[in-house]
Design an enzyme around this catalytic site. Structure first.
Site, PDB file in Angstrom:
ATOM      1  N   HIS A  51       6.805  31.719   3.078  1.00  0.00           N
ATOM      2  CA  HIS A  51       7.078  33.147   2.867  1.00  0.00           C
ATOM      3  C   HIS A  51       6.076  33.817   1.924  1.00  0.00           C
ATOM      4  CE1 HIS A  51      11.537  32.380   4.141  1.00  0.00           C
ATOM      5  NE2 HIS A  51      10.713  32.439   5.169  1.00  0.00           N
TER       6      HIS A  51
ATOM      7  N   CYS B 249      -9.683  51.110   2.681  1.00  0.00           N
ATOM      8  CA  CYS B 249      -9.102  52.179   3.512  1.00  0.00           C
ATOM      9  C   CYS B 249      -8.218  53.148   2.733  1.00  0.00           C
ATOM     10  CB  CYS B 249      -8.317  51.555   4.676  1.00  0.00           C
ATOM     11  SG  CYS B 249      -6.734  50.856   4.173  1.00  0.00           S
TER      12      CYS B 249
HETATM   13  C1  BJW Z   1      20.912  25.533  -5.924  1.00  0.00           C
HETATM   14  C2  BJW Z   1      20.934  25.635  -7.282  1.00  0.00           C
HETATM   15  C3  BJW Z   1      20.461  24.533  -7.981  1.00  0.00           C
HETATM   16  C4  BJW Z   1      21.717  27.448  -6.565  1.00  0.00           C
HETATM   17  N1  BJW Z   1      20.011  23.472  -7.315  1.00  0.00           N
HETATM   18  N2  BJW Z   1      20.462  24.481  -5.276  1.00  0.00           N
HETATM   19  C5  BJW Z   1      18.703  35.496  14.149  1.00  0.00           C
HETATM   20  C6  BJW Z   1      18.031  34.322  14.461  1.00  0.00           C
HETATM   21  C7  BJW Z   1      16.735  34.125  14.044  1.00  0.00           C
HETATM   22  C8  BJW Z   1      16.083  35.065  13.255  1.00  0.00           C
HETATM   23  C9  BJW Z   1      16.762  36.212  12.949  1.00  0.00           C
HETATM   24  C10 BJW Z   1      18.031  36.438  13.401  1.00  0.00           C
HETATM   25  N3  BJW Z   1      18.420  37.661  12.951  1.00  0.00           N
HETATM   26  C11 BJW Z   1      17.426  38.192  12.199  1.00  0.00           C
HETATM   27  C12 BJW Z   1      16.413  37.330  12.191  1.00  0.00           C
HETATM   28  C13 BJW Z   1      15.148  37.522  11.501  1.00  0.00           C
HETATM   29  C14 BJW Z   1      15.145  37.258  10.012  1.00  0.00           C
HETATM   30  C15 BJW Z   1      16.341  36.419   9.545  1.00  0.00           C
HETATM   31  O1  BJW Z   1      16.329  35.214   9.502  1.00  0.00           O
HETATM   32  N4  BJW Z   1      17.400  37.076   9.131  1.00  0.00           N
HETATM   33  C16 BJW Z   1      18.607  36.347   8.712  1.00  0.00           C
HETATM   34  C17 BJW Z   1      19.082  36.922   7.394  1.00  0.00           C
HETATM   35  C18 BJW Z   1      19.604  36.391   9.825  1.00  0.00           C
HETATM   36  N5  BJW Z   1      13.927  36.545   9.785  1.00  0.00           N
HETATM   37  C19 BJW Z   1      12.762  37.171   9.669  1.00  0.00           C
HETATM   38  O2  BJW Z   1      12.676  38.372   9.747  1.00  0.00           O
HETATM   39  C20 BJW Z   1      11.554  36.305   9.486  1.00  0.00           C
HETATM   40  N6  BJW Z   1      10.557  36.657  10.414  1.00  0.00           N
HETATM   41  C21 BJW Z   1      10.721  36.470  11.706  1.00  0.00           C
HETATM   42  O3  BJW Z   1      11.749  35.988  12.183  1.00  0.00           O
HETATM   43  O4  BJW Z   1       9.630  36.853  12.464  1.00  0.00           O
HETATM   44  C22 BJW Z   1       9.825  36.964  13.875  1.00  0.00           C
HETATM   45  C23 BJW Z   1      10.333  38.355  14.125  1.00  0.00           C
HETATM   46  C24 BJW Z   1       9.477  39.415  13.937  1.00  0.00           C
HETATM   47  C25 BJW Z   1       9.937  40.684  14.190  1.00  0.00           C
HETATM   48  C26 BJW Z   1      11.260  40.887  14.567  1.00  0.00           C
HETATM   49  C27 BJW Z   1      12.128  39.799  14.710  1.00  0.00           C
HETATM   50  C28 BJW Z   1      11.636  38.504  14.485  1.00  0.00           C
HETATM   51  C29 BJW Z   1      10.940  36.528   8.102  1.00  0.00           C
HETATM   52  C30 BJW Z   1      11.827  36.052   7.018  1.00  0.00           C
HETATM   53  C31 BJW Z   1      11.195  36.368   5.672  1.00  0.00           C
HETATM   54  C32 BJW Z   1      12.121  36.063   4.527  1.00  0.00           C
HETATM   55  N7  BJW Z   1      11.603  36.670   3.355  1.00  0.00           N
HETATM   56  C33 BJW Z   1      12.302  36.493   2.101  1.00  0.00           C
HETATM   57  C34 BJW Z   1      11.670  37.404   1.027  1.00  0.00           C
HETATM   58  C35 BJW Z   1      10.348  36.816   0.555  1.00  0.00           C
HETATM   59  C36 BJW Z   1       9.693  37.693  -0.452  1.00  0.00           C
HETATM   60  C37 BJW Z   1      10.473  37.790  -1.740  1.00  0.00           C
HETATM   61  O5  BJW Z   1      10.801  36.772  -2.377  1.00  0.00           O
HETATM   62  O6  BJW Z   1      10.720  38.919  -2.166  1.00  0.00           O
HETATM   63  O7  BJW Z   1      12.278  35.126   1.701  1.00  0.00           O
HETATM   64  S1  BJW Z   1      14.054  36.812   2.255  1.00  0.00           S
HETATM   65  C38 BJW Z   1      14.571  35.542   1.173  1.00  0.00           C
HETATM   66  O8  BJW Z   1      15.347  34.560   1.872  1.00  0.00           O
HETATM   67  C39 BJW Z   1      13.297  34.854   0.695  1.00  0.00           C
HETATM   68  C40 BJW Z   1      13.717  33.418   0.731  1.00  0.00           C
HETATM   69  O9  BJW Z   1      12.578  32.575   0.825  1.00  0.00           O
HETATM   70  C41 BJW Z   1      14.604  33.339   1.928  1.00  0.00           C
HETATM   71  C42 BJW Z   1      15.528  32.172   1.962  1.00  0.00           C
HETATM   72  O10 BJW Z   1      16.425  32.220   0.902  1.00  0.00           O
HETATM   73  P1  BJW Z   1      16.864  30.867   0.169  1.00  0.00           P
HETATM   74  O11 BJW Z   1      15.707  30.211  -0.438  1.00  0.00           O
HETATM   75  O12 BJW Z   1      17.686  30.065   1.091  1.00  0.00           O
HETATM   76  O13 BJW Z   1      17.712  31.455  -1.044  1.00  0.00           O
HETATM   77  P2  BJW Z   1      19.256  31.867  -1.106  1.00  0.00           P
HETATM   78  O14 BJW Z   1      19.406  32.751  -2.270  1.00  0.00           O
HETATM   79  O15 BJW Z   1      19.757  32.365   0.203  1.00  0.00           O
HETATM   80  O16 BJW Z   1      20.018  30.485  -1.350  1.00  0.00           O
HETATM   81  C43 BJW Z   1      19.856  29.760  -2.556  1.00  0.00           C
HETATM   82  C44 BJW Z   1      20.581  28.444  -2.418  1.00  0.00           C
HETATM   83  O17 BJW Z   1      20.345  27.696  -3.603  1.00  0.00           O
HETATM   84  C45 BJW Z   1      22.113  28.581  -2.278  1.00  0.00           C
HETATM   85  O18 BJW Z   1      22.559  27.754  -1.215  1.00  0.00           O
HETATM   86  C46 BJW Z   1      22.621  28.050  -3.616  1.00  0.00           C
HETATM   87  O19 BJW Z   1      23.889  27.371  -3.488  1.00  0.00           O
HETATM   88  C47 BJW Z   1      21.541  27.077  -3.974  1.00  0.00           C
HETATM   89  N8  BJW Z   1      21.441  26.789  -5.406  1.00  0.00           N
HETATM   90  N9  BJW Z   1      21.473  26.906  -7.614  1.00  0.00           N
HETATM   91  C48 BJW Z   1      20.050  23.521  -5.939  1.00  0.00           C
HETATM   92  N10 BJW Z   1      20.469  24.546  -9.338  1.00  0.00           N
HETATM   93 ZN    ZN Z   2      -6.976  48.666   3.492  1.00  0.00          ZN
END
Ligand code: BJW
Ligand code: ZN
Length: 272
Positions: free
Chosen positions: A132, A175
């Site tokens: 990401h 740009c």
């Molecule tokens: C502990 C702990 C401790 C606590 N020890 N653990 C249906 C199917 C497939 C795809 C989609 C769909 N519907 C929509 C989509 C698309 C979308 C998506 O997945 N949405 C879902 C929400 C449904 N995906 C996208 O858009 C992606 N692109 C894509 O699919 O391209 C193709 C496309 C293009 C055009 C149109 C459609 C499709 C891109 C996804 C980009 C995600 N970006 C982010 C932001 C990054 C920048 C930033 O940081 O600001 O990435 S969102 C955010 O979520 C961030 C994270 O990397 C990501 C994942 O989150 P993560 O790491 O799992 O964190 P949390 O907070 O959710 O969980 C933390 C966990 O830690 C918890 O379980 C706690 O219990 C645990 N924890 N303390 C261990 N001490």
């Molecule tokens: Zn530019």
């Protein structure tokens, strides 16, 4: 040591840690995948935690989109500037460090992270694949040209924020459009090379260690399924239930900073 750490890693069965350690010690191609949870004990809030301070009235999901940036570039830019400042102030925790040391025990493995922080690198992990993007990178919103001079300009904007004046993103020297953080927002494609590498590693790996992710965001959340379908096993580390629980081979319920050092010790015991 191992017994003490396992006792600390509340609720985790000693047998499950040993079983997972045995799998890792025997693995020929391990893969590690991390999410925001691994950095939580360093003081970086997880993505789905409630925000605090200035940002408490916004949901991260509503700031991490291209539409949000187009609507209010200053707001989104300031959120990322705050996160950069926070990241500079924190350190890798015991979980990051245990993963770096695990590579010395079982051999080098790819580490696929959804995190935009650099804490794995700072802990000494070498083969880090950022799905990401990275918080300190920047590029042009329109022409995509990388922007290398962001840091200084950003510091100026930080001062503007601190003094209450409106901070806007810098402009592209090519740009004139706004510079944005080099992270992947919702609706955007993942960096093609990073995704290809992660997918290939999942297809050929025999054990995936999946740590600190809610497994809600795709396509990253597909990786454990790819491993299982190809005949590999999945060990999950998370204090809370997740969307992956029913499919994981072993669920190690606890904090990464407690479970991973205990797992490393158990791997060491396997190797002696
Ligand atoms: C502990 C702990 C401790 C606590 N020890 N653990 C249906 C199917 C497939 C795809 C989609 C769909 N519907 C929509 C989509 C698309 C979308 C998506 O997945 N949405 C879902 C929400 C449904 N995906 C996208 O858009 C992606 N692109 C894509 O699919 O391209 C193709 C496309 C293009 C055009 C149109 C459609 C499709 C891109 C996804 C980009 C995600 N970006 C982010 C932001 C990054 C920048 C930033 O940081 O600001 O990435 S969102 C955010 O979520 C961030 C994270 O990397 C990501 C994942 O989150 P993560 O790491 O799992 O964190 P949390 O907070 O959710 O969980 C933390 C966990 O830690 C918890 O379980 C706690 O219990 C645990 N924890 N303390 C261990 N001490
Ligand atoms: Zn530019």
């Amino acid at each position: 040591m191992l017994r003490g750490q396992i006792a600390d890693a509340a609720k985790v069965k000693t047998g499950d840690i040993r079983k997972a350690a045995k799998m890792l010690a025997a693995s020929r191609r391990a893969l590690v995948m991390t999410g925001a949870g691994i950095s939580a004990e360093s003081g970086i809030p997880t993505f789905r935690d409630a925000q605090s301070g200035l940002w408490a009235k916004y949901r991260p999901e509503d700031l991490a989109t291209p539409e949000a940036f187009q609507r209010n570039p200053g707001l989104v830019w300031r959120w990322y500037q705050q996160r950069r400042r926070d990241l500079r102030r924190v350190q890798p925790n015991a979980g990051h460090k245990a993963l770096a040391r695990l590579a010395e025990r079982i051999g080098s493995y790819p580490l696929v992270t959804q995190n935009v922080d650099d804490l794995h690198e700072r802990a000494g992990s070498e083969r880090v694949i950022h799905l990401h993007g990275e918080l300190f990178g920047t590029h042009c919103f329109e022409c995509l040209a990388p922007c290398s001079e962001e840091a200084d300009t950003a510091e100026e904007k930080d001062r503007a924020t601190a003094t209450g004046s409106e901070a806007m993103p810098p402009r592209c020297v090519h740009c004139g459009a706004f510079i944005r953080p080099s992270v992947v927002w919702f609706g955007e494609m993942l960096p093609a090379a990073a995704w290809a590498e992660a997918e290939a590693a999942a297809q050929r790996c025999d054990v995936l260690l999946c740590i600190g992710t809610s497994s809600l965001v795709y396509p990253a959340a597909h990786l454990p399924g790819i491993v299982l379908e190809a005949g590999g096993q999945v060990v999950q580390v998370n204090p809370e239930p997740t969307a992956l629980d029913t499919r994981a081979t072993i669920n190690l319920r606890g904090k990464a900073g407690e479970i991973l050092p205990a797992l490393l010790d158990a791997v060491n015991e396997q190797n002696t």
